[in-house]
Design a protein around this motif. Structure first.
Motif: not given
Length: 265
Positions: A162, A231, A234-235, A239-241, A243
């Motif tokens: 990302v 966050d 998670d990034s 499989d991080s969602g 954006k």
């Protein structure tokens, strides 16, 4: 008849503020194009080619970049004299520092190297205009303490998918950050700089396009309160969602150092 070919590594510095990055582009002023134009004048009778150790984006500067220079037919006999003539004909925002002979077994793209980038910024108030080429100016008030914690989360091996723009299908998004630290800026100083400015120091073996600037962008969003430490964690998951769309300005970024594990220059 085989043509004699001589290979050299040239270390240089440049202020990238008025350039559209390293790589040659039609109709654009770039570092590579300026070096090529100057070498055509310095080496008028010789065929040559240059190959950079990487690419920097528009407005990005370098305190220590390296390119490989390939020359046909005749070697550079007097290296100090060559550097002097080269510098005399380069514009004032480019400087070549050293030249070292190498051979065809060395690959400037593939040979192991470590890059250290530094991102310089200030926050909270408008800077003196002369700061523009050196410091990104974030007008929002930022929580520097939480940004320091966030920077350390980037250390180690993570999936940075990302943290790049226009991701290509076969791009290796698993990258290792050797160190990542946000601290007060002690690298560059000037009497027109704000009382406080900051530096994000990032060291690793390879980075994707915009990766450092998007890491800095995420930290700025963290400092604003738009993202949390959770966050950021998670990034970095495969499989991080999350954006991420904020790319920090290019003018705050500089390549601080570049070293090859098997070649001293």
């Amino acid at each position: 008849m085989q043509v004699a070919r001589y290979c050299y590594l040239v270390r240089l510095q440049y202020l990238g503020f008025r350039y559209s990055g390293w790589q040659k582009q039609p109709g654009q002023k770039t570092i590579e194009a300026m070096l090529t134009k100057t070498l055509k004048f310095v080496l008028p009778a010789q065929k040559f080619k240059i190959l950079g150790a990487g690419r920097t984006d528009a407005k990005v500067s370098a305190l220590s970049m390296v390119f490989e220079l390939f020359i046909e037919d005749e070697p550079i006999v007097h290296k100090d004299e060559f550097l002097e003539i080269f510098n005399r004909n380069l514009p004032p925002d480019l400087r070549v520092m050293t030249i070292t002979e190498t051979d065809s077994s060395f690959n400037i793209i593939q040979d192991a190297k470590v890059k250290e980038y530094v991102y310089l910024f200030s926050h909270g108030e408008k800077n003196h205009p002369f700061c523009a080429p050196f410091l990104a100016n974030i007008l929002d008030k930022l929580d520097i303490d939480i940004m320091k914690k966030g920077a350390k989360l980037f250390e180690g091996s993570h999936n940075f998918k990302v943290y790049t723009a226009r991701l290509q299908e076969n791009t290796k998004t698993e990258r290792t950050i050797i160190s990542c630290e946000l601290k007060e800026n002690e690298l560059l100083q000037a009497n027109f700089f704000p009382a406080q400015s900051y530096a994000l120091n990032v060291e690793g073996k390879g980075f994707m396009r915009y990766q450092i600037r998007m890491m800095m962008g995420a930290l700025i969003q963290l400092g604003r309160g738009d993202l949390s430490l959770a966050d950021i964690k998670d990034s970095l998951q495969p499989d991080s969602g999350i954006k991420l769309t904020y790319v920090a300005p290019g003018s705050g970024l500089l390549l601080h150092d570049l070293q090859f594990s098997n070649h001293k220059i």
